[in-house]
Motif scaffolding. Structure first.
Motif: not given
Length: 397
Positions: A336-344, A349-356, A389-393
């Motif tokens: 969570l911290a790596r994504a700048g998030a406090t909860d899922s 939302r961050a995953m949508m914007h940054h990893a699509r 998986i590759e995008r999330l990596r």
């Protein structure tokens, strides 16, 4: 100009967050600049496989032959008989066709069962996490849903002791799912037996959502609760194993005394399930179609076997490997911290914007996890799963 005021009951029903996330992802996709990567949707529990050609052909034939009028409220006799034979063939359980009611999807089946069993003010016990619409359907009928927190230690399924402790004077039943959405995990067979014994002792009803039973990967869990007695109520569907989501076709298996009760309710609320879909579903039990469904089940298992270890290498823990369905319940707490998030929710939302990549936050399914979990749906092409998986990596580092 004044407008009608929504009922208090309607306003108590929460949005279906899975669909809200899908809308947000679609809006983000619409703003995509030329050349930007497309969104990868690992959020909605919908098979990427559609009805096999033999089923599609049966639908076309039914339309051409004019078999599009109302059917009996209980469904086509021929379809009820096919399902009865399938229970004997696949599960080794005798389920007489007169106990089977064809419904307008599993959702309608659940509504009919709840209306037949419970009154306003009654309470029903469900696990946390669980499929949110099960709770919301009860709420919309004036029935309260009390959730029982679960953990990985019990495969995210409640134990008989937990349910016993949660039972009150208002409790009238238990609703389980096996395999379950969002976890893809099944209840231990002895625990299911214990839950039924509790419900019998308390004079309640046990309703089991078995819509993913056909997509069970482990023989230890791949068995229907109907084998435990004819007082179990099973909700099932042609959507998942049979790949007929938009056809809106499901069924209930009921104790025989409840069948005329549900028939009256169905006559008044739905008249009947979709006639064309019912005629088409007869072809689901052809040998070629069943062989295709088994190939698809193997494909889902192979996706799980690749996706779960890959998630774990990214620091997304999967405490219990799913034994069925097409979901992975992943703990994002360490990331969570790596994504700048406090909860899922913020993580998704961050995953949508940054990893699509789109998934569903745990807030839709309950509160027991502390807001750390994410549900991934692997009901999508293997190439998309590998790309996700590759995008999330790359995003998580």
């Amino acid at each position: 100009m004044t407008h009608p005021t929504p009922s208090a009951r309607a306003q108590q029903v929460a949005p279906f967050l899975v669909m809200q996330v899908a809308k947000e992802a679609a809006a983000l996709q619409a703003t995509r600049s030329p050349g930007a990567p497309r969104m990868l949707y690992l959020n909605i529990g919908e098979p990427d496989f559609v009805a096999p050609p033999v089923v599609q052909a049966a639908a076309e034939q039914a339309i051409r032959a004019g078999r599009t009028q109302y059917t009996p409220a209980l469904g086509l006799d021929a379809l009820r008989q096919r399902l009865s034979a399938w229970y004997a063939q696949r599960w080794g359980v005798e389920v007489p066709p007169q106990r089977i009611v064809i419904t307008a999807g599993a959702s309608a089946g659940l509504q009919l069962a709840a209306m037949a069993l419970w009154d306003t003010g009654d309470d029903v016990l469900l696990p946390d996490p669980c499929y949110p619409c099960n709770r919301q359907i009860l709420t919309s009928l004036g029935v309260s849903a009390t959730t029982v927190p679960t953990t990985a230690a019990t495969r995210y399924q409640p134990t008989p002791a937990q349910l016993e402790a949660a039972w009150t004077a208002r409790t009238r039943g238990v609703m389980l799912a096996s395999p379950a959405n969002p976890t893809g995990t099944s209840i231990e067979p002895e625990a299911m037996r214990g839950v039924l014994e509790l419900v019998r002792r308390r004079g309640g009803a046990l309703v089991v959502d078995e819509i993913y039973l056909g997509l069970s990967f482990d023989t230890r869990y791949g068995r229907t609760a109907l084998a435990l007695g004819d007082d179990v109520i099973s909700v099932n569907s042609f959507s998942k194993y049979f790949g007929m989501t938009g056809w809106r076709l499901g069924w209930l298996v009921l104790p025989e005394p409840l069948v005329p009760v549900v028939e009256r309710l169905a006559q008044n609320h739905y008249i009947c399930a979709n006639a064309v879909a019912q005629h088409a579903a007869l072809a689901c039990f052809d040998a070629d179609a069943l062989a295709e469904y088994e190939r698809r089940r193997a494909a889902y298992a192979a996706r799980r076997d690749a996706f779960v270890p890959a998630l774990r290498t990214l620091g997304l823990a999967v405490p219990v490997e799913p034994d069925g369905a097409f979901y992975v319940w992943a703990d994002a707490g360490a990331r969570l911290a790596r994504a700048g998030a406090t909860d899922s929710t913020a993580f998704v939302r961050a995953m949508m914007h940054h990893a699509r990549v789109v998934a569903t936050p745990s807030a839709d399914f309950g509160q027991a996890d502390g807001g750390r979990f994410v549900r991934f749906s692997i009901a999508t092409a293997r190439a998309d799963l590998d790309e996700a998986i590759e995008r999330l990596r790359r995003w998580l580092g």
